[in-house]
Design an enzyme around this catalytic site. Structure first.
Site, PDB file in Angstrom:
ATOM      1  N   ASN A   7       0.814  -1.300  -0.028  1.00  0.00           N
ATOM      2  CA  ASN A   7       0.096   0.096  -0.117  1.00  0.00           C
ATOM      3  C   ASN A   7       0.795   1.186   0.023  1.00  0.00           C
ATOM      4  OD1 ASN A   7      -1.545   2.230   1.002  1.00  0.00           O
ATOM      5  ND2 ASN A   7      -3.145   0.930   1.638  1.00  0.00           N
ATOM      6  N   HIS A  10       1.086   5.913   2.084  1.00  0.00           N
ATOM      7  CA  HIS A  10       1.797   6.829   2.849  1.00  0.00           C
ATOM      8  C   HIS A  10       2.821   7.584   2.356  1.00  0.00           C
ATOM      9  CE1 HIS A  10      -0.528   5.860   6.291  1.00  0.00           C
ATOM     10  NE2 HIS A  10      -0.377   4.285   5.992  1.00  0.00           N
ATOM     11  N   HIS A  43      -5.740   3.646  -1.557  1.00  0.00           N
ATOM     12  CA  HIS A  43      -6.909   3.982  -1.065  1.00  0.00           C
ATOM     13  C   HIS A  43      -7.343   5.401  -1.703  1.00  0.00           C
ATOM     14  CE1 HIS A  43      -9.883   4.332   2.739  1.00  0.00           C
ATOM     15  NE2 HIS A  43     -10.436   4.855   1.455  1.00  0.00           N
ATOM     16  N   ARG A  45      -9.402   8.248  -1.152  1.00  0.00           N
ATOM     17  CA  ARG A  45     -10.438   8.653  -0.176  1.00  0.00           C
ATOM     18  C   ARG A  45     -11.345   9.658  -0.784  1.00  0.00           C
ATOM     19  NH1 ARG A  45      -9.137   6.696   5.074  1.00  0.00           N
ATOM     20  NH2 ARG A  45     -10.837   8.028   5.998  1.00  0.00           N
ATOM     21  N   ARG A  49      -7.095  12.969   0.741  1.00  0.00           N
ATOM     22  CA  ARG A  49      -6.067  13.485   1.636  1.00  0.00           C
ATOM     23  C   ARG A  49      -4.668  12.908   1.079  1.00  0.00           C
ATOM     24  NH1 ARG A  49      -7.547  10.282   7.124  1.00  0.00           N
ATOM     25  NH2 ARG A  49      -9.478  11.148   6.746  1.00  0.00           N
ATOM     26  N   GLU A  70      -8.498   0.427  -2.978  1.00  0.00           N
ATOM     27  CA  GLU A  70      -9.532   0.680  -2.120  1.00  0.00           C
ATOM     28  C   GLU A  70     -10.553   1.757  -2.085  1.00  0.00           C
ATOM     29  OE1 GLU A  70      -7.331   0.824   1.615  1.00  0.00           O
ATOM     30  OE2 GLU A  70      -6.350  -1.138   1.521  1.00  0.00           O
ATOM     31  N   THR A 101      -8.573   3.700   8.000  1.00  0.00           N
ATOM     32  CA  THR A 101      -9.753   2.713   8.187  1.00  0.00           C
ATOM     33  C   THR A 101      -9.992   2.167   9.623  1.00  0.00           C
ATOM     34  OG1 THR A 101      -9.308   2.393   5.757  1.00  0.00           O
ATOM     35  CG2 THR A 101     -11.214   1.240   6.931  1.00  0.00           C
ATOM     36  N   GLU A 151     -11.228  -9.150   2.813  1.00  0.00           N
ATOM     37  CA  GLU A 151     -10.116  -8.576   3.502  1.00  0.00           C
ATOM     38  C   GLU A 151     -10.449  -8.220   5.122  1.00  0.00           C
ATOM     39  OE1 GLU A 151      -7.544  -5.188   2.251  1.00  0.00           O
ATOM     40  OE2 GLU A 151      -6.884  -5.000   4.112  1.00  0.00           O
ATOM     41  N   HIS A 190      -3.901  -4.324   7.770  1.00  0.00           N
ATOM     42  CA  HIS A 190      -4.255  -3.206   8.798  1.00  0.00           C
ATOM     43  C   HIS A 190      -3.071  -3.482   9.855  1.00  0.00           C
ATOM     44  CE1 HIS A 190      -5.875   0.475   9.989  1.00  0.00           C
ATOM     45  NE2 HIS A 190      -6.467   0.474   8.845  1.00  0.00           N
TER      46      HIS A 190
HETATM   47  N1  PXP Z   1      -6.272  -2.697   4.277  1.00  0.00           N
HETATM   48  C1  PXP Z   1      -6.973  -1.576   4.310  1.00  0.00           C
HETATM   49  C2  PXP Z   1      -8.497  -1.825   3.924  1.00  0.00           C
HETATM   50  C3  PXP Z   1      -6.785  -0.464   4.823  1.00  0.00           C
HETATM   51  O1  PXP Z   1      -7.473   0.585   4.919  1.00  0.00           O
HETATM   52  C4  PXP Z   1      -5.439  -0.302   5.113  1.00  0.00           C
HETATM   53  C5  PXP Z   1      -4.736   0.937   5.640  1.00  0.00           C
HETATM   54  O2  PXP Z   1      -4.896   1.923   4.293  1.00  0.00           O
HETATM   55  C6  PXP Z   1      -4.645  -1.217   4.973  1.00  0.00           C
HETATM   56  C7  PXP Z   1      -5.116  -2.571   4.577  1.00  0.00           C
HETATM   57  C8  PXP Z   1      -2.825  -1.132   5.214  1.00  0.00           C
HETATM   58  O3  PXP Z   1      -2.750  -1.016   6.616  1.00  0.00           O
HETATM   59  P1  PXP Z   1      -1.457  -0.527   7.152  1.00  0.00           P
HETATM   60  O4  PXP Z   1      -1.128   0.841   6.465  1.00  0.00           O
HETATM   61  O5  PXP Z   1      -1.679  -0.332   8.617  1.00  0.00           O
HETATM   62  O6  PXP Z   1      -0.506  -1.626   6.765  1.00  0.00           O
END
Ligand code: PXP
Length: 240
Positions: A7, A10, A43, A45, A49, A70, A101, A151, A190
């Site tokens: 992901n 960040h 994601h 949003r 953001r 996402e 989330t 998921e 997550h």
């Molecule tokens: N899965 C989902 C549905 C999420 O919303 C997120 C956070 O954006 C993640 C996975 C990844 O989580 P993390 O950034 O804590 O690894």
């Protein structure tokens, strides 16, 4: 073999801090793929953001593995998904004020709108996952909606204090086992990091992990390439 979807939200958060063009999540996605990522997750949003529409459209053209978008189950997001046609969509709940989330989708009280969105995306050839809390009832309710997969939210397990860890892991592993038994593609994500991934990745029904924050956080010290490679190595070794 379990897959790692990196992901890159960040990376976009960092870009937003100065409002410029760098660091570019599209570039991060390419580097992640070169270093072993099996997929890329972003994601988009409602408040934009971090990830921007431009990122999603570019990633559609650059990701060689599997692009997972996402998004909230809204009209706006559905029309973007139908235009972009990512390989996969993960439907997530979204609240504007949350940092990330916070919980899984409510798959129980009003499944009809979700059913319609899932069916529309599947008709367009897109795999659809529902992001759900780690409990048996949520897996059963999600299954009735007809997605390709789920998921399962690993955040509560990841954040649990030592005394609660075992109970949270049991909840997670029961949900994962049922999902596998029902034939759903089983994803997890997550709060997964370099310390907890081995225990979760040992659950053999999990097909894919979506991991973002810990990889980007580690990359500050060890570089992004090394951070992706090390996470992939931990996932692979927990299955061998
Ligand atoms: N899965 C989902 C549905 C999420 O919303 C997120 C956070 O954006 C993640 C996975 C990844 O989580 P993390 O950034 O804590 O690894």
């Amino acid at each position: 073999m379990a897959r790692l979807s990196v992901n890159v939200d960040h990376v976009a958060t960092l870009r937003k801090a100065r409002g410029g063009k760098t660091p570019d999540p599209v570039m991060a996605a390419a580097i992640a793929e070169i270093n072993g990522a099996d997929g890329i997750t972003v994601h988009l949003r409602e408040d934009r953001r971090h990830i921007q529409d431009r990122d999603v459209f570019l990633l559609k053209n650059t990701v060689k593995t599997c692009l997972n978008l996402e998004m909230a189950a809204t009209k706006e997001m559905l029309s973007i998904a139908l235009e972009v046609k990512p390989d996969m969509v993960t439907l997530v709940p979204e609240k504007r004020a949350e940092l990330t989330t916070e919980g899984g989708l409510d798959v129980k009280t009003s499944p009809e709108p979700l059913k319609n969105i899932v069916a529309t995306l599947k008709e367009a050839g897109i795999h659809v996952n529902l992001f759900i809390d780690p409990n048996i009832e949520a897996v059963k309710s999600a299954h009735r909606i007809g997605p390709t997969g789920v998921e399962i939210h690993t955040g509560r397990y990841a954040d649990a204090k030592a005394v609660d860890k075992e109970a949270e892991f049991k909840r997670l592993s029961d949900a994962v086992a049922l999902s596998g038994k029902l034939g759903l593609a089983t994803h997890a994500g997550h709060g997964l990091d370099y310390h907890n991934i081995a225990e979760v990745a040992a659950l053999s029904e999990i097909d894919e992990f979506a991991i973002g924050f810990s990889i980007v956080a580690r990359s500050v010290f060890s570089g992004f390439e090394e951070a992706v490679r090390e996470m992939k190595r931990l996932i692979v070794s927990s299955r061998s």
